[in-house]
Design an enzyme around this catalytic site. Sequence first.
Site, mmCIF file in Angstrom:
data_model
loop_
_atom_site.group_PDB
_atom_site.id
_atom_site.type_symbol
_atom_site.label_atom_id
_atom_site.label_comp_id
_atom_site.label_asym_id
_atom_site.label_seq_id
_atom_site.Cartn_x
_atom_site.Cartn_y
_atom_site.Cartn_z
ATOM 1 N N SER A 123 9.112 -7.570 23.589
ATOM 2 C CA SER A 123 10.448 -7.551 24.185
ATOM 3 C C SER A 123 11.307 -6.506 23.492
ATOM 4 O O SER A 123 11.161 -6.257 22.286
ATOM 5 C CB SER A 123 11.082 -8.933 23.974
ATOM 6 O OG SER A 123 12.453 -8.894 24.283
ATOM 7 N N TYR A 147 13.300 -16.025 18.068
ATOM 8 C CA TYR A 147 12.418 -15.598 19.164
ATOM 9 C C TYR A 147 11.977 -14.150 18.946
ATOM 10 O O TYR A 147 10.785 -13.827 18.990
ATOM 11 C CB TYR A 147 13.139 -15.743 20.512
ATOM 12 C CG TYR A 147 12.519 -14.947 21.629
ATOM 13 C CD1 TYR A 147 11.271 -15.288 22.148
ATOM 14 C CD2 TYR A 147 13.165 -13.819 22.167
ATOM 15 C CE1 TYR A 147 10.692 -14.537 23.165
ATOM 16 C CE2 TYR A 147 12.602 -13.073 23.178
ATOM 17 C CZ TYR A 147 11.363 -13.428 23.684
ATOM 18 O OH TYR A 147 10.793 -12.678 24.687
ATOM 19 N N LYS A 151 8.182 -12.173 18.050
ATOM 20 C CA LYS A 151 7.594 -11.014 18.745
ATOM 21 C C LYS A 151 7.250 -9.910 17.738
ATOM 22 O O LYS A 151 6.199 -9.278 17.821
ATOM 23 C CB LYS A 151 8.557 -10.482 19.814
ATOM 24 C CG LYS A 151 8.751 -11.418 20.994
ATOM 25 C CD LYS A 151 7.493 -11.535 21.837
ATOM 26 C CE LYS A 151 7.680 -12.415 23.053
ATOM 27 N NZ LYS A 151 6.442 -12.696 23.776
HETATM 28 P P1 NAD Z 1 7.944 -17.954 31.562
HETATM 29 O O1 NAD Z 1 8.401 -19.070 30.700
HETATM 30 O O2 NAD Z 1 8.265 -18.009 33.011
HETATM 31 O O3 NAD Z 1 6.361 -17.768 31.409
HETATM 32 C C1 NAD Z 1 5.654 -18.095 30.235
HETATM 33 C C2 NAD Z 1 4.518 -19.014 30.643
HETATM 34 O O4 NAD Z 1 3.750 -19.346 29.490
HETATM 35 C C3 NAD Z 1 5.018 -20.323 31.250
HETATM 36 O O5 NAD Z 1 4.360 -20.538 32.470
HETATM 37 C C4 NAD Z 1 4.646 -21.388 30.213
HETATM 38 O O6 NAD Z 1 4.344 -22.620 30.820
HETATM 39 C C5 NAD Z 1 3.443 -20.734 29.556
HETATM 40 N N1 NAD Z 1 3.180 -21.141 28.168
HETATM 41 C C6 NAD Z 1 4.069 -21.219 27.137
HETATM 42 N N2 NAD Z 1 3.446 -21.580 26.018
HETATM 43 C C7 NAD Z 1 2.131 -21.731 26.329
HETATM 44 C C8 NAD Z 1 0.986 -22.069 25.589
HETATM 45 N N3 NAD Z 1 1.055 -22.356 24.277
HETATM 46 N N4 NAD Z 1 -0.213 -22.129 26.220
HETATM 47 C C9 NAD Z 1 -0.294 -21.862 27.546
HETATM 48 N N5 NAD Z 1 0.755 -21.521 28.295
HETATM 49 C C10 NAD Z 1 1.957 -21.443 27.691
HETATM 50 O O7 NAD Z 1 8.480 -16.602 30.928
HETATM 51 P P2 NAD Z 1 8.394 -15.116 31.469
HETATM 52 O O8 NAD Z 1 9.775 -14.647 31.714
HETATM 53 O O9 NAD Z 1 7.395 -15.010 32.543
HETATM 54 O O10 NAD Z 1 7.888 -14.385 30.155
HETATM 55 C C11 NAD Z 1 6.540 -14.061 29.939
HETATM 56 C C12 NAD Z 1 6.405 -13.342 28.607
HETATM 57 O O11 NAD Z 1 7.220 -12.179 28.610
HETATM 58 C C13 NAD Z 1 6.852 -14.189 27.412
HETATM 59 O O12 NAD Z 1 5.961 -13.953 26.354
HETATM 60 C C14 NAD Z 1 8.226 -13.644 27.096
HETATM 61 O O13 NAD Z 1 8.552 -13.804 25.743
HETATM 62 C C15 NAD Z 1 8.059 -12.183 27.459
HETATM 63 N N6 NAD Z 1 9.334 -11.547 27.796
HETATM 64 C C16 NAD Z 1 10.096 -12.058 28.809
HETATM 65 C C17 NAD Z 1 11.326 -11.482 29.111
HETATM 66 C C18 NAD Z 1 12.193 -12.024 30.206
HETATM 67 O O14 NAD Z 1 13.356 -11.676 30.279
HETATM 68 N N7 NAD Z 1 11.697 -12.860 31.119
HETATM 69 C C19 NAD Z 1 11.775 -10.369 28.372
HETATM 70 C C20 NAD Z 1 10.956 -9.863 27.364
HETATM 71 C C21 NAD Z 1 9.737 -10.464 27.085
HETATM 72 C C1 UD1 Z 2 18.622 -11.905 26.659
HETATM 73 C C2 UD1 Z 2 18.077 -12.124 25.277
HETATM 74 C C3 UD1 Z 2 16.884 -11.211 25.078
HETATM 75 C C4 UD1 Z 2 15.856 -11.399 26.163
HETATM 76 C C5 UD1 Z 2 16.547 -11.165 27.506
HETATM 77 C C6 UD1 Z 2 15.654 -11.351 28.661
HETATM 78 C C7 UD1 Z 2 20.018 -12.780 23.952
HETATM 79 C C8 UD1 Z 2 20.933 -12.403 22.833
HETATM 80 N N1 UD1 Z 2 19.094 -11.868 24.293
HETATM 81 O O1 UD1 Z 2 19.044 -10.582 26.732
HETATM 82 O O2 UD1 Z 2 16.304 -11.475 23.834
HETATM 83 O O3 UD1 Z 2 14.784 -10.490 25.996
HETATM 84 O O4 UD1 Z 2 17.626 -12.090 27.623
HETATM 85 O O5 UD1 Z 2 15.266 -12.697 28.773
HETATM 86 O O6 UD1 Z 2 20.120 -13.853 24.499
HETATM 87 N N2 UD1 Z 2 26.001 -12.479 30.837
HETATM 88 C C9 UD1 Z 2 27.217 -12.991 31.252
HETATM 89 N N3 UD1 Z 2 27.244 -14.273 31.744
HETATM 90 C C10 UD1 Z 2 26.125 -15.043 31.857
HETATM 91 C C11 UD1 Z 2 24.883 -14.504 31.420
HETATM 92 C C12 UD1 Z 2 24.863 -13.228 30.904
HETATM 93 O O7 UD1 Z 2 28.233 -12.326 31.189
HETATM 94 O O8 UD1 Z 2 26.229 -16.209 32.302
HETATM 95 C C13 UD1 Z 2 25.966 -11.098 30.301
HETATM 96 C C14 UD1 Z 2 25.545 -11.027 28.851
HETATM 97 O O9 UD1 Z 2 26.658 -11.159 28.012
HETATM 98 C C15 UD1 Z 2 24.892 -9.631 28.805
HETATM 99 C C16 UD1 Z 2 24.284 -9.458 30.206
HETATM 100 O O10 UD1 Z 2 24.976 -10.396 31.041
HETATM 101 O O11 UD1 Z 2 25.878 -8.650 28.620
HETATM 102 C C17 UD1 Z 2 22.797 -9.749 30.262
HETATM 103 O O12 UD1 Z 2 22.559 -11.034 29.684
HETATM 104 P P1 UD1 Z 2 21.123 -11.755 29.737
HETATM 105 O O13 UD1 Z 2 20.618 -11.779 31.119
HETATM 106 O O14 UD1 Z 2 21.250 -13.065 29.040
HETATM 107 O O15 UD1 Z 2 20.170 -10.784 28.937
HETATM 108 P P2 UD1 Z 2 20.319 -10.184 27.442
HETATM 109 O O16 UD1 Z 2 21.465 -10.756 26.728
HETATM 110 O O17 UD1 Z 2 20.259 -8.707 27.566
#
Ligand code: NAD
Ligand code: UD1
Length: 352
Positions: A123, A147, A151
């Site tokens: 991430s 978190y 990573k």
């Molecule tokens: P998500 O929660 O929708 O998907 C993660 C999946 O992993 C879920 O289905 C959950 O049930 C499963 N899981 C969790 N722990 C497990 C375990 N121990 N064994 C088997 N399954 C398990 O989240 P996502 O948004 O799809 O994210 C996927 C990956 O991408 C994660 O590693 C997350 O940290 C990373 N990531 C997500 C974002 C984001 O904004 N969504 C941003 C950066 C990185």
């Molecule tokens: C957050 C996480 C980041 C993660 C990412 C994607 C934090 C500090 N960071 O990032 O680690 O990788 O999500 O899952 O939580 N906002 C509002 N109102 C809301 C929600 C968000 O104003 O109800 C604003 C936030 O202040 C920010 C922007 O929208 O400026 C994006 O927020 P968000 O979607 O939560 O993502 P990040 O903060 O970038």
Amino acid sequence: MILVTGGAGYIGSHVCIALLDAGLDVVAVDNLSNSNRTSLQRVQSICGRSLVFRYTDIRNEDVICDLLRGYGVTAVIHLAGLKAVGDSNVRPMAYYENNVLGTMRLVSAMKRANVMTLVFSSSATVYGIPKYLPLDEKHPLGPTNPYGRTKLIIEEMLKDLCRSDDGWRISNLRYFNPVGAHESGLVGEDPLGVPSNLLPFVAQVAIGRREKLRIWGNDYDTPDGTGIRDFIHVVDLASGHLSALRQLERPGLTTVNLGTGNGSSVLDVVRAFEAASGRSVPYEFRERRAGDVAVCFADPTFAQDAMGWRSTRSLEQMCADHWRWQLQNPDGYQDSAPAKVQARSGHRGRHA
Ligand code: NAD
Ligand code: UD1
């Protein structure tokens, strides 16, 4: 055959679609701690192809090892993990155990099964507070929450693994802010409880499930005072995993940003979402949220150079697709009826 951990989740389900559409076979594993098996039924309906699903935890090393051997897996895309920043402050050990220990067990199973090709979901949170923008892969690292630290620890662990054995081929993908949904509206993000991320919250306001958006801060040093992020369409993000797999002929670990390179402010998102949905999104300004940075966006150049990948979908499309998903699934996958889908022309059959 590709093994996808966390395959039932938000990004995992879109990665499974990308793999199936590319003609690859998929084993998805998930413990369903933050997802629903309906997502994978819909993935299969969309693609008109079946995949194998195993309900298991990645920490079950023997089970994973058997799956890798039994299905002749050649590469693993590892998305399973816990991902909520706020929650990680409250129960950090759950994050270390799930994310760090889970990855240790997974790579140990991979080594035993002699599967040494891995794509890992990292991430942009590992960069912490930007020292310069856009963020390239050489930017110093300094996550500000548990978190993010899980990573970073995993990234370091994977680097050590590559140093110890040049059989490993690992792509370390740093995602920026994934949003949107598959264009069918059948799979998308289904957050539990009150969403903390922007797009799911905006979508729930637009559909009338929540009264108004609270915008965390309008006094940042940005053109409209609200925070700026690099939102990336989840379908573009998923295609980045395919590009990463193709690039993995090279040994060692390669780190790649998956972002668009464009920053959009919170107010830009509100306006784009209103235009896409035809609904109004009332909002009020509140104090800044602790831990937020003013501006964060990627330098995506290396992704283009190293893997020939770049994002193509606009903020408008992200909002339109997110809205379609929200409209068709106002309560997410909960109580979902069988997917209302037609397999795409050119595909045969439906496996749910
Ligand atoms: P998500 O929660 O929708 O998907 C993660 C999946 O992993 C879920 O289905 C959950 O049930 C499963 N899981 C969790 N722990 C497990 C375990 N121990 N064994 C088997 N399954 C398990 O989240 P996502 O948004 O799809 O994210 C996927 C990956 O991408 C994660 O590693 C997350 O940290 C990373 N990531 C997500 C974002 C984001 O904004 N969504 C941003 C950066 C990185
Ligand atoms: C957050 C996480 C980041 C993660 C990412 C994607 C934090 C500090 N960071 O990032 O680690 O990788 O999500 O899952 O939580 N906002 C509002 N109102 C809301 C929600 C968000 O104003 O109800 C604003 C936030 O202040 C920010 C922007 O929208 O400026 C994006 O927020 P968000 O979607 O939560 O993502 P990040 O903060 O970038």
